[in-house]
Write a protein that holds these residues in place. Structure first.
Motif, PDB file in Angstrom:
ATOM      1  N   LYS A  75      17.357  43.748  29.414  1.00  0.00           N
ATOM      2  CA  LYS A  75      16.345  42.997  28.676  1.00  0.00           C
ATOM      3  C   LYS A  75      16.933  41.679  28.182  1.00  0.00           C
ATOM      4  CE  LYS A  75      13.742  45.862  26.613  1.00  0.00           C
ATOM      5  NZ  LYS A  75      13.197  46.857  25.655  1.00  0.00           N
ATOM      6  N   GLY A  76      16.195  40.599  28.405  1.00  0.00           N
ATOM      7  CA  GLY A  76      16.665  39.277  28.000  1.00  0.00           C
ATOM      8  C   GLY A  76      17.482  38.564  29.055  1.00  0.00           C
ATOM      9  N   ARG A  77      17.935  39.281  30.078  1.00  0.00           N
ATOM     10  CA  ARG A  77      18.729  38.673  31.154  1.00  0.00           C
ATOM     11  C   ARG A  77      18.003  38.699  32.490  1.00  0.00           C
ATOM     12  NH1 ARG A  77      23.318  41.020  32.751  1.00  0.00           N
ATOM     13  NH2 ARG A  77      22.686  43.127  32.141  1.00  0.00           N
ATOM     14  N   PHE A  78      17.228  39.737  32.736  1.00  0.00           N
ATOM     15  CA  PHE A  78      16.503  39.902  33.991  1.00  0.00           C
ATOM     16  C   PHE A  78      15.017  39.650  33.766  1.00  0.00           C
ATOM     17  CE2 PHE A  78      19.523  43.168  36.224  1.00  0.00           C
ATOM     18  CZ  PHE A  78      20.605  42.338  35.948  1.00  0.00           C
ATOM     19  N   THR A  79      14.368  39.092  34.785  1.00  0.00           N
ATOM     20  CA  THR A  79      12.927  38.875  34.736  1.00  0.00           C
ATOM     21  C   THR A  79      12.307  39.339  36.033  1.00  0.00           C
ATOM     22  OG1 THR A  79      13.208  36.932  33.308  1.00  0.00           O
ATOM     23  CG2 THR A  79      11.084  37.195  34.419  1.00  0.00           C
ATOM     24  N   ILE A  80      11.326  40.226  35.934  1.00  0.00           N
ATOM     25  CA  ILE A  80      10.603  40.696  37.116  1.00  0.00           C
ATOM     26  C   ILE A  80       9.297  39.923  37.214  1.00  0.00           C
ATOM     27  CG2 ILE A  80       9.458  42.587  35.884  1.00  0.00           C
ATOM     28  CD1 ILE A  80       9.697  44.255  38.456  1.00  0.00           C
ATOM     29  N   SER A  81       8.925  39.578  38.434  1.00  0.00           N
ATOM     30  CA  SER A  81       7.670  38.864  38.653  1.00  0.00           C
ATOM     31  C   SER A  81       7.084  39.296  39.982  1.00  0.00           C
ATOM     32  CB  SER A  81       7.895  37.345  38.629  1.00  0.00           C
ATOM     33  OG  SER A  81       8.785  36.957  39.654  1.00  0.00           O
ATOM     34  N   ARG A  82       5.849  38.842  40.220  1.00  0.00           N
ATOM     35  CA  ARG A  82       5.168  39.252  41.446  1.00  0.00           C
ATOM     36  C   ARG A  82       4.275  38.129  41.928  1.00  0.00           C
ATOM     37  NH1 ARG A  82       2.227  45.089  42.264  1.00  0.00           N
ATOM     38  NH2 ARG A  82       1.732  44.855  44.469  1.00  0.00           N
ATOM     39  N   ASP A  83       4.318  37.883  43.218  1.00  0.00           N
ATOM     40  CA  ASP A  83       3.425  36.922  43.862  1.00  0.00           C
ATOM     41  C   ASP A  83       2.424  37.729  44.682  1.00  0.00           C
ATOM     42  OD1 ASP A  83       2.163  35.104  45.556  1.00  0.00           O
ATOM     43  OD2 ASP A  83       3.914  33.793  45.654  1.00  0.00           O
ATOM     44  N   GLY A  84       1.206  37.867  44.154  1.00  0.00           N
ATOM     45  CA  GLY A  84       0.205  38.681  44.818  1.00  0.00           C
ATOM     46  C   GLY A  84      -0.170  38.160  46.185  1.00  0.00           C
ATOM     47  N   ALA A  85      -0.207  36.847  46.327  1.00  0.00           N
ATOM     48  CA  ALA A  85      -0.601  36.257  47.606  1.00  0.00           C
ATOM     49  C   ALA A  85       0.407  36.580  48.699  1.00  0.00           C
ATOM     50  CB  ALA A  85      -0.759  34.749  47.461  1.00  0.00           C
ATOM     51  N   LYS A  86       1.671  36.709  48.321  1.00  0.00           N
ATOM     52  CA  LYS A  86       2.726  36.996  49.298  1.00  0.00           C
ATOM     53  C   LYS A  86       3.090  38.474  49.322  1.00  0.00           C
ATOM     54  CE  LYS A  86       4.897  32.437  48.940  1.00  0.00           C
ATOM     55  NZ  LYS A  86       6.146  31.695  48.628  1.00  0.00           N
ATOM     56  N   ASN A  87       2.468  39.267  48.446  1.00  0.00           N
ATOM     57  CA  ASN A  87       2.823  40.691  48.350  1.00  0.00           C
ATOM     58  C   ASN A  87       4.320  40.867  48.161  1.00  0.00           C
ATOM     59  OD1 ASN A  87       0.588  42.326  48.246  1.00  0.00           O
ATOM     60  ND2 ASN A  87       0.515  42.709  50.440  1.00  0.00           N
ATOM     61  N   THR A  88       4.877  40.042  47.310  1.00  0.00           N
ATOM     62  CA  THR A  88       6.319  40.051  47.099  1.00  0.00           C
ATOM     63  C   THR A  88       6.631  40.133  45.615  1.00  0.00           C
ATOM     64  OG1 THR A  88       6.686  38.740  49.098  1.00  0.00           O
ATOM     65  CG2 THR A  88       8.469  38.793  47.493  1.00  0.00           C
ATOM     66  N   ALA A  89       7.598  40.960  45.277  1.00  0.00           N
ATOM     67  CA  ALA A  89       8.091  41.054  43.906  1.00  0.00           C
ATOM     68  C   ALA A  89       9.489  40.462  43.855  1.00  0.00           C
ATOM     69  CB  ALA A  89       8.114  42.504  43.438  1.00  0.00           C
ATOM     70  N   TYR A  90       9.845  39.947  42.688  1.00  0.00           N
ATOM     71  CA  TYR A  90      11.140  39.309  42.514  1.00  0.00           C
ATOM     72  C   TYR A  90      11.845  39.884  41.283  1.00  0.00           C
ATOM     73  CZ  TYR A  90       8.863  35.898  45.551  1.00  0.00           C
ATOM     74  OH  TYR A  90       8.193  35.299  46.576  1.00  0.00           O
ATOM     75  N   LEU A  91      13.149  39.824  41.331  1.00  0.00           N
ATOM     76  CA  LEU A  91      13.946  40.161  40.159  1.00  0.00           C
ATOM     77  C   LEU A  91      14.957  39.035  39.963  1.00  0.00           C
ATOM     78  CD1 LEU A  91      14.413  42.357  37.974  1.00  0.00           C
ATOM     79  CD2 LEU A  91      16.305  43.178  39.402  1.00  0.00           C
ATOM     80  N   GLN A  92      14.692  38.190  38.981  1.00  0.00           N
ATOM     81  CA  GLN A  92      15.607  37.114  38.635  1.00  0.00           C
ATOM     82  C   GLN A  92      16.648  37.675  37.682  1.00  0.00           C
ATOM     83  OE1 GLN A  92      15.765  33.806  39.699  1.00  0.00           O
ATOM     84  NE2 GLN A  92      17.683  33.789  38.556  1.00  0.00           N
TER      85      GLN A  92
END
Length: 121
Positions: free
Chosen positions: A62-79
């Protein structure tokens, strides 16, 4: 049926950053919640983060990682920022229909093959 392909792992020095990607295919991939787990040698697979309408994180990231999602690309990310040697593990993308039991690996329906993240001190 949903297919997941995770990528983006590598070797980085402590304090550095990486961004993992998880490409989902198959119908209906968009209804699934996307999550990330990790497994270090000799340890159990542990929850990292999941994104539905909102995101949830393990305390260790928490505070270091960020999860996100691009619905148009059906792709999730973990920064992943400010990486630490204890973040070294194989990271797995996973998908499930609901948020029930989201911290348990056994609750997920689909898994990616995993991508290695190594953080050197």
């Amino acid at each position: 049926q949903v297919q997941l392909v995770d990528s983006g792992g590598g070797l980085v020095q402590a304090g550095g950053s990486l961004r993992l990607s998880c490409a989902a295919s198959g119908r209906p991939a968009s209804v699934y919640k996307m999550g990330w787990f990790r497994q270090a040698p000799g340890k159990e697979r542990e929850f990292v983060a999941i994104i539905g309408d909102i995101a949830y994180y393990a305390d260790a990231v928490k505070g270091r990682f960020t999860i996100s999602r691009d619905g148009a690309k059906n792709t999730a990310y973990l920064q992943m920022n400010n990486l630490k040697p204890e973040d070294t593990a194989v990271y797995y993308c996973a998908a499930k229909r609901s948020l029930i039991g989201y911290t348990r690996a056994s609750a997920y329906d689909y898994w990616g093959p995993g991508t290695q993240v190594t953080v050197s001190s």
